[in-house]
Motif scaffolding. Structure first.
Motif, PDB file in Angstrom:
ATOM      1  N   VAL A   1       1.392   9.759  -5.528  1.00  0.00           N
ATOM      2  CA  VAL A   1       1.858  10.988  -4.987  1.00  0.00           C
ATOM      3  C   VAL A   1       2.717  11.433  -5.965  1.00  0.00           C
ATOM      4  N   ASP A   2       3.669  10.710  -6.568  1.00  0.00           N
ATOM      5  CA  ASP A   2       4.795  11.096  -7.179  1.00  0.00           C
ATOM      6  C   ASP A   2       3.882  11.642  -8.670  1.00  0.00           C
TER       7      ASP A   2
ATOM      8  N   ARG B   1       0.884  -1.292   0.012  1.00  0.00           N
ATOM      9  CA  ARG B   1       0.123   0.032   0.039  1.00  0.00           C
ATOM     10  C   ARG B   1       0.859   1.172  -0.043  1.00  0.00           C
ATOM     11  N   ASP B   2       1.918   1.275   0.538  1.00  0.00           N
ATOM     12  CA  ASP B   2       2.821   2.263   0.804  1.00  0.00           C
ATOM     13  C   ASP B   2       3.392   2.599  -0.705  1.00  0.00           C
ATOM     14  N   ARG B   3       3.757   1.521  -1.204  1.00  0.00           N
ATOM     15  CA  ARG B   3       4.312   1.649  -2.543  1.00  0.00           C
ATOM     16  C   ARG B   3       3.469   2.225  -3.747  1.00  0.00           C
TER      17      ARG B   3
ATOM     18  N   GLU C   1      -6.563   5.780   3.050  1.00  0.00           N
ATOM     19  CA  GLU C   1      -5.809   4.701   3.119  1.00  0.00           C
ATOM     20  C   GLU C   1      -6.601   3.639   4.189  1.00  0.00           C
TER      21      GLU C   1
ATOM     22  N   ARG D   1       0.761   4.215  -3.009  1.00  0.00           N
ATOM     23  CA  ARG D   1       0.760   5.491  -2.235  1.00  0.00           C
ATOM     24  C   ARG D   1       1.740   6.388  -2.768  1.00  0.00           C
ATOM     25  N   ASP D   2       2.927   5.945  -2.840  1.00  0.00           N
ATOM     26  CA  ASP D   2       3.960   6.706  -3.190  1.00  0.00           C
ATOM     27  C   ASP D   2       4.095   7.019  -4.784  1.00  0.00           C
ATOM     28  N   ALA D   3       3.733   5.826  -5.541  1.00  0.00           N
ATOM     29  CA  ALA D   3       3.306   6.103  -6.984  1.00  0.00           C
ATOM     30  C   ALA D   3       2.367   7.063  -7.400  1.00  0.00           C
TER      31      ALA D   3
END
Length: 219
Positions: free
Chosen positions: A25-26, A17-19, A34, A21-23
């Protein structure tokens, strides 16, 4: 300036989930919530009214169940499923639940923003191979034995649908088992499940219900 897309991400595997989210947001997408289970995913989506929600198919509470609730209560939200498996049951059950996209977790996270934008735009957010499987499902002449849009059909899983259409087409339990790579016992379990869902006593009664065309809406 165009407002950023707003997305809820729901998956019980926190590192994944963190990966995701980061993708997102980027890529300039606003992750507004979440969740780690179906109940929280549904609640967050209804409360925040995002443009789209990403749902893990097999998270606690059932991602497909959450998709069905969200599609019914917030039809303007594009639902995209995330899964490790390309199992036909999950794929077709997700589509029946109202999902606008179906993405395998082995995809490059950088491809997720594009998938979300396609889903929001009303396009099919899935790989060409999965699109081909969906088209094949609907083109298969056996499927015309039953009315796909009927209330009875909506109660069946994709595998139960396969089993019943093959049986209605005149195949034996053993032939259905061989075609679907199941044991004959598993085929009988699926049939029993269908009879219970449709509240009928035998296969012929189930076939009759599944052949009924959906009622047309007035107006």
């Amino acid at each position: 300036m165009t407002a950023a897309l707003r997305v809820v991400v729901a998956d019980d595997h926190v590192p994944f989930r963190d990966r995701v989210r980061d993708a997102l947001v980027d890529a300039g997408i606003d992750v507004v919530g979440e969740a780690g289970d179906a109940g929280d995913a549904h609640a967050l989506t209804i409360a925040s009214a995002p443009d789209a929600v990403l749902l893990d198919v097999h998270m606690p509470g059932g991602g497909i169940r959450a998709a069905r609730r969200i599609a019914a209560e917030a039809p303007d939200v594009a639902v995209v499923m995330l899964t490790q498996s390309d199992d036909d049951d999950d794929l077709f059950d997700s589509i029946r639940a109202g999902a606008a996209g179906y993405v395998l977790k082995n995809v490059d996270p950088a491809a997720l923003p594009g998938a979300l934008r396609r889903a929001i735009a009303g396009e099919a957010a899935m790989t060409p191979r999965l699109v081909a499987r969906v088209l094949d499902e609907f083109r298969n002449p056996r499927q015309r034995l039953f009315a796909r849009g009927s209330a009875a059909a909506a109660r069946l899983s994709a595998r139960e649908w396969d089993v019943m259409t093959m049986l209605a087409d005149g195949r034996s339990t053993d032939e259905v088992a061989a075609a679907l790579f199941l044991s004959p016992t598993t085929v009988r379990v699926h049939v029993s499940s269908v009879l219970k869902k449709l509240q009928v006593k035998d296969r012929e009664s189930a076939f009759a219900l599944l052949r009924q065309a959906p009622a047309r809406r007035a107006g």
